[in-house]
Design an enzyme around this catalytic site. Structure first.
Site, mmCIF file in Angstrom:
data_model
loop_
_atom_site.group_PDB
_atom_site.id
_atom_site.type_symbol
_atom_site.label_atom_id
_atom_site.label_comp_id
_atom_site.label_asym_id
_atom_site.label_seq_id
_atom_site.Cartn_x
_atom_site.Cartn_y
_atom_site.Cartn_z
ATOM 1 N N ASP A 98 0.795 -1.228 0.000
ATOM 2 C CA ASP A 98 0.000 0.000 0.000
ATOM 3 C C ASP A 98 0.832 1.284 0.000
ATOM 4 O O ASP A 98 0.362 2.336 0.417
ATOM 5 C CB ASP A 98 -0.913 0.012 1.229
ATOM 6 C CG ASP A 98 -0.170 -0.276 2.531
ATOM 7 O OD1 ASP A 98 1.053 -0.030 2.581
ATOM 8 O OD2 ASP A 98 -0.806 -0.738 3.491
ATOM 9 N N GLU A 120 -0.771 -9.103 -1.096
ATOM 10 C CA GLU A 120 -1.294 -8.575 0.167
ATOM 11 C C GLU A 120 -2.474 -7.645 -0.105
ATOM 12 O O GLU A 120 -2.552 -6.522 0.376
ATOM 13 C CB GLU A 120 -0.205 -7.856 0.973
ATOM 14 C CG GLU A 120 -0.587 -7.691 2.449
ATOM 15 C CD GLU A 120 0.466 -6.940 3.249
ATOM 16 O OE1 GLU A 120 1.105 -7.580 4.103
ATOM 17 O OE2 GLU A 120 0.642 -5.730 3.026
ATOM 18 N N GLU A 134 -1.802 5.120 3.214
ATOM 19 C CA GLU A 134 -1.804 3.743 2.735
ATOM 20 C C GLU A 134 -3.199 3.181 2.491
ATOM 21 O O GLU A 134 -3.415 2.397 1.555
ATOM 22 C CB GLU A 134 -1.052 2.848 3.738
ATOM 23 C CG GLU A 134 0.449 3.075 3.778
ATOM 24 C CD GLU A 134 0.874 4.195 4.694
ATOM 25 O OE1 GLU A 134 2.097 4.396 4.851
ATOM 26 O OE2 GLU A 134 -0.006 4.873 5.283
ATOM 27 N N HIS A 215 6.638 4.508 13.645
ATOM 28 C CA HIS A 215 6.958 5.395 12.532
ATOM 29 C C HIS A 215 5.730 5.948 11.816
ATOM 30 O O HIS A 215 5.862 6.738 10.887
ATOM 31 C CB HIS A 215 7.808 4.652 11.495
ATOM 32 C CG HIS A 215 7.041 3.578 10.771
ATOM 33 N ND1 HIS A 215 6.847 2.318 11.299
ATOM 34 C CD2 HIS A 215 6.410 3.595 9.574
ATOM 35 C CE1 HIS A 215 6.130 1.598 10.441
ATOM 36 N NE2 HIS A 215 5.850 2.350 9.393
ATOM 37 N N ARG A 217 2.783 7.926 10.195
ATOM 38 C CA ARG A 217 2.530 9.346 10.016
ATOM 39 C C ARG A 217 1.397 9.834 10.911
ATOM 40 O O ARG A 217 1.451 10.938 11.452
ATOM 41 C CB ARG A 217 2.178 9.647 8.548
ATOM 42 C CG ARG A 217 3.320 9.509 7.574
ATOM 43 C CD ARG A 217 2.807 9.689 6.145
ATOM 44 N NE ARG A 217 3.848 9.472 5.159
ATOM 45 C CZ ARG A 217 4.600 10.423 4.617
ATOM 46 N NH1 ARG A 217 4.421 11.680 4.999
ATOM 47 N NH2 ARG A 217 5.521 10.146 3.719
ATOM 48 N N HIS A 247 13.252 5.087 13.972
ATOM 49 C CA HIS A 247 13.087 5.431 12.565
ATOM 50 C C HIS A 247 13.843 6.717 12.241
ATOM 51 O O HIS A 247 14.011 7.596 13.090
ATOM 52 C CB HIS A 247 11.592 5.597 12.249
ATOM 53 C CG HIS A 247 11.263 5.537 10.798
ATOM 54 N ND1 HIS A 247 11.347 6.623 9.971
ATOM 55 C CD2 HIS A 247 10.842 4.506 10.021
ATOM 56 C CE1 HIS A 247 10.985 6.276 8.746
ATOM 57 N NE2 HIS A 247 10.681 4.998 8.744
#
Length: 374
Positions: A98, A120, A134, A215, A217, A247
């Protein structure tokens, strides 16, 4: 007769991990001509996986620049991948998951009426902003992919509810389990591949190790602050230690360094290559994460996962009991972590739950589907 020409496109470390078992099979199978294109959406972390998996891309777009916006990245990926497609003229394009690379790669293929295989496929959180961007990326690809390789029946059912043609939807399992089995065997054969954690193992030998990754967003800002505060509070216990590969994003690093640097039982370390990350999963008692892949990988090694997000596109783990949603509220993270630390029955219930994400043969199933799909 020449084999089917397959162009596999990816750009990030998680995509590389989940696709290298399939690329290995495609390379060895006379039914295919295999070609690989990387966007290098994650440069350094991607290269680590390519190196350990022995994959040399035919095309490397090296797209990332400092401060690049999502629309700039998407535009550069779309046009760059388009040029590769015009040169290679594949029969199928394979994308996984994604990311922005997935969206651009699939869209460039669609513009040329090239069939897309989505590995996936069918993961859905139900919230277009979690995970962001995503969730919209994978929903978009789901509208026009020709072959949907769903990791679980739950994912397949999500696609069918969206009126995807049933004949194009197949439950294959998740290739991340194939990858994890491969890399753990590599570590068994060559322990030096993951020897970089030996000093921390020795340092924390008398404590239960909690692995951390963060990590997302959507967690930047207040969410990261909550995660950092929870870890600081838990670190006041004498019986635990944290290993936290931080990260590279400054939205993560600034918060974690400010809150956690200098604590004796918190190791803030650089991002790990794939063998070392597999080793971290193996030596951890619990995993705290906002990652998607860890929700699949850790249960394969019997490690409970506390998911520091409000929603997950992998509800199978929650339903099976291998994962629990805890959000980013510090109080909740502390409470749920201490429940697993202090209640052996609660820990055992999660550690022994069946992992719903695969049996290690997913790549072969996808390979066979690509050979026979019309």
């Amino acid at each position: 007769m020449d084999g089917r020409r397959i162009l596999t496109i990816f750009g990030t470390r998680p995509e590389a991990i989940k696709l290298f078992p399939l690329i290995h099979l495609l390379d060895r199978d006379d039914r295919f001509e295999s070609c690989v294109c990387v966007s290098a959406q994650h440069r350094g972390m991607l290269d680590q996986v390519l190196d350990i998996a022995g994959i040399e891309p035919h095309h490397d777009l090296d797209l990332m620049t400092d401060g690049q916006s999502l629309d700039e990245l998407t535009a550069r990926a779309l046009t760059g991948i388009g040029r590769v497609l015009d040169r290679e003229k594949p029969d199928w394009v394979v994308v996984q998951g994604d990311t922005t690379t997935v969206l651009a790669g699939a869209l460039a293929a669609y513009y040329r009426k090239i069939a897309v295989c989505h590995v996936e496929a069918g993961l859905r959180s139900g919230d277009i902003y979690q995970p962001w961007p995503e969730e919209v990326n994978r929903r978009t690809v789901g509208t026009f992919a020709k072959l949907h390789c769903a990791p679980t029946q739950t994912s397949a059912d999500a696609l069918l509810r969206e009126n995807i043609a049933p004949a194009s939807v197949h439950v294959t399992g998740n290739t991340v389990i194939d990858a994890l089995k491969w890399v753990t065997q590599q570590i068994d054969d060559r322990p030096e591949l993951a020897a970089g954690l030996s000093d921390l193992e020795q340092r924390f030998a008398a404590k239960r190790i909690i692995g951390v990754t963060s990590h997302r967003r959507e967690n930047f800002g207040e969410g990261m602050q909550g995660i950092a505060k929870a870890i600081r509070r838990l670190a006041s216990r004498g019986d635990v230690a944290f290993i936290f590969p931080v990260h590279l994003n400054p939205n993560v690093r600034a918060v974690m360094n400010a809150e956690l640097e200098g604590l004796d039982n918190v190791a803030l370390i650089e991002p790990l290559d794939y063998p070392h990350f597999a080793k971290l999963l193996d030596i951890s008692h619990i995993m705290l994460t906002d990652s998607g892949g860890v929700q699949e990988e850790a249960p394969a090694l019997g490690k409970p996962v506390l998911v520091m997000r409000e929603t997950t596109e992998r509800p199978e783990g929650v339903a099976a009991g291998t994962a629990r949603l805890v959000g980013t509220d510090a109080e909740t993270i502390v409470r749920e972590t201490e429940r697993l630390l202090d209640d052996p029955a609660a820990y055992a219930a999660m550690a022994r739950a069946h992992n719903p994400f695969g049996d290690g043969n997913s790549a072969q199933r996808i390979c066979d589907l690509l050979a026979h799909a019309s």
